[in-house]
Design a protein around this motif. Structure first.
Motif, PDB file in Angstrom:
ATOM      1  N   VAL A 130       0.765  -1.182  -0.028  1.00 23.07           N
ATOM      2  CA  VAL A 130      -0.106  -0.150  -0.067  1.00 23.07           C
ATOM      3  C   VAL A 130       0.782   1.179   0.044  1.00 23.07           C
ATOM      4  O   VAL A 130       1.999   1.366   0.812  1.00 23.07           O
ATOM      5  CB  VAL A 130      -0.978  -0.137   1.226  1.00 23.07           C
ATOM      6  N   MET A 131       0.565   1.983  -0.882  1.00 23.56           N
ATOM      7  CA  MET A 131       1.324   3.332  -0.842  1.00 23.56           C
ATOM      8  C   MET A 131       0.778   4.428  -0.054  1.00 23.56           C
ATOM      9  O   MET A 131      -0.452   4.542  -0.284  1.00 23.56           O
ATOM     10  CB  MET A 131       1.444   3.912  -2.342  1.00 23.56           C
ATOM     11  N   TRP A 132       1.501   4.960   0.998  1.00 26.13           N
ATOM     12  CA  TRP A 132       0.864   6.004   1.856  1.00 26.13           C
ATOM     13  C   TRP A 132       1.747   7.426   1.663  1.00 26.13           C
ATOM     14  O   TRP A 132       3.018   7.386   1.335  1.00 26.13           O
ATOM     15  CB  TRP A 132       1.231   5.680   3.413  1.00 26.13           C
ATOM     16  N   ALA A 133       0.818   8.396   1.581  1.00 25.46           N
ATOM     17  CA  ALA A 133       1.291   9.732   1.331  1.00 25.46           C
ATOM     18  C   ALA A 133       1.162  10.417   2.440  1.00 25.46           C
ATOM     19  O   ALA A 133       0.098  10.362   3.283  1.00 25.46           O
ATOM     20  CB  ALA A 133       0.759  10.298   0.150  1.00 25.46           C
ATOM     21  N   PHE A 134       2.332  11.249   2.869  1.00 27.92           N
ATOM     22  CA  PHE A 134       2.059  11.921   4.163  1.00 27.92           C
ATOM     23  C   PHE A 134       2.489  13.520   3.749  1.00 27.92           C
ATOM     24  O   PHE A 134       2.963  13.620   2.817  1.00 27.92           O
ATOM     25  CB  PHE A 134       3.283  11.632   4.992  1.00 27.92           C
ATOM     26  N   THR A 135       1.651  14.306   4.282  1.00 24.37           N
ATOM     27  CA  THR A 135       1.694  15.726   4.126  1.00 24.37           C
ATOM     28  C   THR A 135       1.596  16.424   5.548  1.00 24.37           C
ATOM     29  O   THR A 135       0.821  15.881   6.332  1.00 24.37           O
ATOM     30  CB  THR A 135       0.651  16.396   3.170  1.00 24.37           C
ATOM     31  N   VAL A 136       2.245  17.433   5.531  1.00 28.79           N
ATOM     32  CA  VAL A 136       2.108  18.475   6.695  1.00 28.79           C
ATOM     33  C   VAL A 136       1.917  19.921   6.174  1.00 28.79           C
ATOM     34  O   VAL A 136       3.055  20.429   5.492  1.00 28.79           O
ATOM     35  CB  VAL A 136       3.546  18.491   7.345  1.00 28.79           C
ATOM     36  N   PRO A 137       0.888  20.617   6.109  1.00 24.87           N
ATOM     37  CA  PRO A 137       0.601  21.627   5.505  1.00 24.87           C
ATOM     38  C   PRO A 137       1.708  22.871   6.084  1.00 24.87           C
ATOM     39  O   PRO A 137       2.205  22.754   7.261  1.00 24.87           O
ATOM     40  CB  PRO A 137      -0.698  22.204   6.101  1.00 24.87           C
ATOM     41  N   ALA A 138       1.952  23.844   5.190  1.00 26.57           N
ATOM     42  CA  ALA A 138       2.835  24.913   5.377  1.00 26.57           C
ATOM     43  C   ALA A 138       2.323  25.940   6.431  1.00 26.57           C
ATOM     44  O   ALA A 138       0.975  26.172   6.287  1.00 26.57           O
ATOM     45  CB  ALA A 138       3.315  25.815   4.140  1.00 26.57           C
ATOM     46  N   THR A 139       3.094  25.929   7.551  1.00 24.16           N
ATOM     47  CA  THR A 139       2.621  26.899   8.570  1.00 24.16           C
ATOM     48  C   THR A 139       4.099  27.456   9.207  1.00 24.16           C
ATOM     49  O   THR A 139       5.105  27.164   8.808  1.00 24.16           O
ATOM     50  CB  THR A 139       1.807  26.227   9.853  1.00 24.16           C
TER      51      THR A 139
END
Length: 144
Positions: A130-139
């Motif tokens: 399974v491909m997981w994408a991780f993101t953290v929005p710019a702050t």
């Protein structure tokens, strides 16, 4: 209430996958095997009583559901046509989850870095494909 959730059919590895995801991300896990259910008339096959009929992992921010593939199904789990996108507020927490998936037998697909659009972003294939994408929005806190 409307809710969108992901559902994946695994090739007999659902219980292992969902227990792994619970260990990595936390959450509340529910697994129902065919043997736990009353007989179902009209089933087009005789289910293995140890096969997972339905699993749900309730995570902070969403749910993942799945089951073992039906007999005769041979769908590929690993592909880049989809990913499970998991958003975090903290870069280090996202990095830690990504690293845990890799250390458990996964592989980095795209390094978790500051992306051109300003967010931190990266992808990894877990040991189940399974491909997981991780993101953290710019702050201001993430330095973007």
């Amino acid at each position: 209430m409307k809710n969108l959730s992901t559902y994946i059919a695994y090739p007999g590895t659902t219980q292992e996958a969902f227990e792994h995801y619970r260990d990595v991300f936390g959450g509340e896990l529910s697994i129902v095997k065919y043997g736990d259910m009353p007989p179902m008339e009209g089933m087009p096959f005789e289910p293995d009583p140890d096969a997972v009929a339905h699993a749900t992992l309730t995570l902070p921010g969403g749910t993942i559901s799945g089951s073992d593939q039906m007999p005769g199904e041979t769908y590929a789990v690993k592909d880049t046509i989809y990913s499970l996108l998991y958003g975090f507020d903290d870069v280090e927490e996202a990095r830690a989850c990504l690293a845990t998936l890799v250390e458990a037998g996964g592989a980095v697909n795209m390094s978790f870095e500051l992306a051109p659009w300003g967010d931190h972003y990266g992808t990894v294939f877990d040991k189940f494909g399974v491909m997981w994408a991780f993101t953290v929005p710019a702050t201001e806190e993430t330095g973007n």
